[in-house]
Scaffold this active site. Structure first.
Site, PDB file in Angstrom:
ATOM      1  CG  HIS A 144      20.107  40.399  90.125  1.00  0.00           C
ATOM      2  ND1 HIS A 144      19.714  39.250  90.772  1.00  0.00           N
ATOM      3  CD2 HIS A 144      21.023  40.979  90.943  1.00  0.00           C
ATOM      4  CE1 HIS A 144      20.336  39.143  91.921  1.00  0.00           C
ATOM      5  NE2 HIS A 144      21.148  40.180  92.046  1.00  0.00           N
ATOM      6  CB  SER A 145      22.911  37.479  89.171  1.00  0.00           C
ATOM      7  OG  SER A 145      23.779  36.393  89.414  1.00  0.00           O
TER       8      SER A 145
END
Length: 764
Positions: A368-369
């Site tokens: 994520h990210s």
């Protein structure tokens, strides 16, 4: 009482405890109480009401967050395992350990503690629960402590046996419980000093409702997770310690994602579950933030010393979250991050295999990210089996490629790059230091490698200060400009160089085929920017080029990126295009998943196919349809197109009818009508083109090999409320993936499609 104990001992094996509790039970609240002896003597088998049945216990665990304490039940299967283990533990001296919650936790039965297996988390209390209470302000029933519950159970047994209710049970804590009847039992809190005329505690306190057994309270007991694990997924978080707007940790967010996947398996793979084809997918969190910001690095303490005292909360948030982006671009802390992520994944993988020796499924990774960028760099630098056979025995592939490795590379002019024609012996003779020739040759040092040495390196070899300075000064004046140019060339083109060395090309097979060497202006510009760096004292390298990337203990099946800035980072690093034939060395599938309003997310496909304007793939709603507002939007678009076509068709028909009339009668309007004809024909042709384009099916496009030729960019459908204001939901959009059922279903479809398990759309 002695007689009654003897006569009833056979039926109630623990009546000794009952005798003690009976002495604490007061007489009926509003009735004259006969003596205890006469009460027991009057009993016979015909007058006894419904027989007493022992309460069935259920096991709960405690979850504490700030000042809030909540108790949550185990599944019935886990509770039964704990109850059986508790009965066994009485006969054993050693601790009895039971694996629960999909074997992610271990319960120490005697200690009554629950320990996490895969991540750092404090132990939580476990309780064998039989009696519960709830006040007016309580949301759910809370379990009594086990000794308190046992006292209530003993008093209840006597009341049922004697059929005498409205009894008061006092506890040393001052609390009072009155058993009015089998279905009405109330608890009263201590009220301090009471006047003699107070007849009942109910006059001063609000009672709590008391319930016996978990079946008599409203509590949602979770379903047991399937024992069989089909697939293992590691999930790497992004910046900061919190992963959503509720400031929850990666552990809690992954729990939500796991629960969503279990629910979807029950609804979209129900038949496969019933046939035993589907078990479950295990998701495990990978936490790297605590290692970076822990005492080992000391970076938080260093940053705190230079942080301004104003707007302290905002600065603390910045130091704890946004600085992670800068840390990853620092060679020093980037090495810490990639080492932590890879070692944690390998540790979790080994521990999972140890606890699930029967597991034979594949493994995937989710980032994520910033976590997706970390995984992208890790997967880019993995070795294949062929690399290992060719002699790359180091435990990790290094992004720091020695300059000697590229002595055969060509400069932009096309000529081989020779740093200097002088030999080491000639150079030392020119400097009058030929006595140190044997010392340097013993370390296999030539002029090129000598250019990379520091003063401390020569000091270790026993070379005095004066000769050291002469050698380093000569290297700095004669050799450093060319070394700078080559290091600049290497830094700017790090990805090209790495895959040139290991025959894993991110771009075309060699540099000339991609036109890399022709981009002279690009490299000259880079050189002018970095030429001021004195590499003699620059120990940590430049950018990602100095990072040694460890190897994962497995080959991931699929890489899923949530809200990923990979495309932006690659572009900033100077990468303009990804070769369509490039694949990760050990991972064959890649999905870039994002929300349309996510401010951190960037696309990947335009870097592979720049000549085509491809819309991202729309992720289907988990209920099998588009969201209502998107369907309405499409319907309005089709309606407007149909209306436009009808109007243009009517105008054309009218003009054709008009053209058949005598032209002389309308000579004054000929020019205007001719213009209208041209305008009508143009619009009609445009409408026909639009309709044909909309109605025709788009040919299947092969988007490189990063995802085995399939599409890479997948976009979620925004919610109706989000479409009203994109900016208002921007931050939330970046954190929505953990609870997104659409995202979870996309992962499940990818995983089980490779296993040959058919997807089932439930009936709505």
């Amino acid at each position: 009482f002695r007689h009654s104990t003897q006569t009833k001992r056979g039926k109630y094996g623990h009546l000794d405890n009952v005798g003690i509790i009976f002495l604490q039970v007061s007489v009926p609240v509003d009735e004259a109480s006969p003596s205890s002896t006469s009460s027991f003597e009057m009993l016979d088998m015909e007058s006894v009401p419904a027989p007493y049945k022992e309460v069935q216990p259920h096991w709960f665990f405690c979850r504490r967050a700030d000042d809030n304490t909540s108790w949550h039940p185990f599944s019935r299967e886990d509770s039964d395992k704990l109850e059986r283990a508790n009965n066994t533990a009485r006969e054993k001296e050693e601790e009895v350990v039971v694996a629960v919650d999909g074997e992610r936790y271990d319960v120490h039965v005697k200690e009554r503690k629950r320990y996490a297996v895969y991540w750092e988390q404090g132990p939580t209390e476990v309780r064998r629960c039989t009696w519960f209470y709830k006040g007016d302000k309580d949301i759910r029933f809370m379990p009594y402590p086990e000794d308190f519950s046992q006292s209530l159970e003993d008093a209840y047994m006597i009341a049922v046996t004697l059929d005498e209710w409205k009894r008061k049970l006092d506890f040393p804590t001052g609390e009072t419980v009155i058993l009015h009847n089998p279905k009405l039992i109330m608890q009263y809190q201590p009220i301090g000093l009471q006047d003699e005329w107070v007849s009942s505690p109910s006059e001063h306190t609000r009672p709590r409702t008391v319930k016996r057994g978990v079946d008599n309270i409203s509590v949602e007991i979770p379903d047991v997770e399937p024992e069989k694990v089909d697939h293992l997924v590691f999930m790497v978080h992004g910046i900061g310690p919190a992963c959503d707007l509720r400031f929850r940790s990666i552990i809690q967010c992954v729990n939500d994602f796991r629960n969503a996947s279990l629910s979807l398996l029950g609804s979209h793979y129900k038949r496969a579950q019933q046939d035993g084809l589907v078990g479950r997918v295990e998701f495990l969190p990978v936490n790297w933030h605590s290692a970076l910001h822990g005492d080992a690095t000391g970076v938080d303490e260093d940053i705190q010393r230079i942080t301004l005292p104003s707007i302290s909360r905002l600065r603390h948030f910045t130091n704890d979250t946004l600085l992670d982006l800068f840390f990853y671009n620092s060679p020093t802390y980037c090495q810490t991050i990639v080492d932590t992520v890879s070692s944690e994944i390998n540790r979790l993988h080994a521990l999972f295999k140890q606890r699930h020796p029967e597991f034979s499924g594949a493994v995937s990774v989710v980032g994520h990210s910033l976590g997706s960028l970390i995984l992208f760099d890790l997967l880019t630098n993995q070795r294949t089996a062929s690399d290992a056979r060719e002699g790359y025995t180091d435990n990790s592939i290094s992004m720091h490629v020695d300059l000697t490795s590229f002595s055969v590379l060509k400069e932009p002019s096309g000529e081989p790059c020779h740093l200097n024609s002088d030999t080491l012996e000639q150079t030392l003779t020119r400097l009058g230091l030929q006595q140190f020739l044997d010392t340097l040759l013993a370390e296999n040092l030539d002029l090129e490698s000598l250019a990379l040495c520091h003063d401390s390196d020569l000091k270790v070899l026993g070379i005095p200060l004066g000769p050291r300075k002469k050698i380093l000064n000569y290297v700095k004046r004669k050799w450093l400009p060319e070394v700078r140019h080559r290091q600049t060339f290497r830094v700017t083109s790090q990805i090209y160089f790495i895959y040139f060395k290991y025959n894993q090309f991110l771009f075309d097979g060699d540099f000339s085929s991609f036109g890399l060497m022709q981009e002279q202006t690009h490299f000259h510009r880079t050189q002018s920017i970095t030429s001021a760096v004195d590499y003699e004292y620059f120990d940590v390298g430049i950018g990602q080029v100095s990072i040694e990337y460890p190897q994962l203990a497995f080959h991931p099946q699929t890489f899923f990126a949530f809200g990923s800035p990979i495309g932006m980072f690659l572009t900033v690093r100077g990468l303009k295009r990804i070769d369509p034939n490039y694949t990760f060395p050990t991972c064959k599938s890649f999905y870039n998943i994002y929300h349309p309003y996510d401010p951190v997310a960037y696309r990947i496909e335009p870097m592979i196919i720049s000549e085509a304007d491809l819309e991202p793939m729309l992720i289907p709603h988990h209920k099998g349809r588009k969201r209502m507002h998107l369907e309405l939007k499409d319907s309005l678009t089709r309606m407007s197109m149909d209306l436009k076509n009808n109007v243009l068709g009517s105008l054309r028909t009218a003009w054709q009818s008009f053209a058949r009339l005598p032209v002389a009668r309308y000579s004054s309007c000929t020019a205007q009508l001719h213009l209208k004809l041209l305008w009508t024909d143009t619009l009609y042709e445009e409408a026909e083109t639009s309709v044909s384009a909309e109605g025709s099916e788009q040919p299947e496009i092969k988007v490189g090999m990063l995802n085995a030729g399939r599409r890479i960019d997948y976009v979620l459908q925004e919610k109706p409320i989000e479409s009203f204001n994109e900016y208002l939901f921007a931050i939330q959009s970046h954190l929505c993936y953990w609870e997104s059922e659409d995202t979870a279903l996309l992962l499940l479809k990818e995983i089980y499609d490779k296993m040959g398990v058919a997807f089932e759309q439930p009936q709505q």
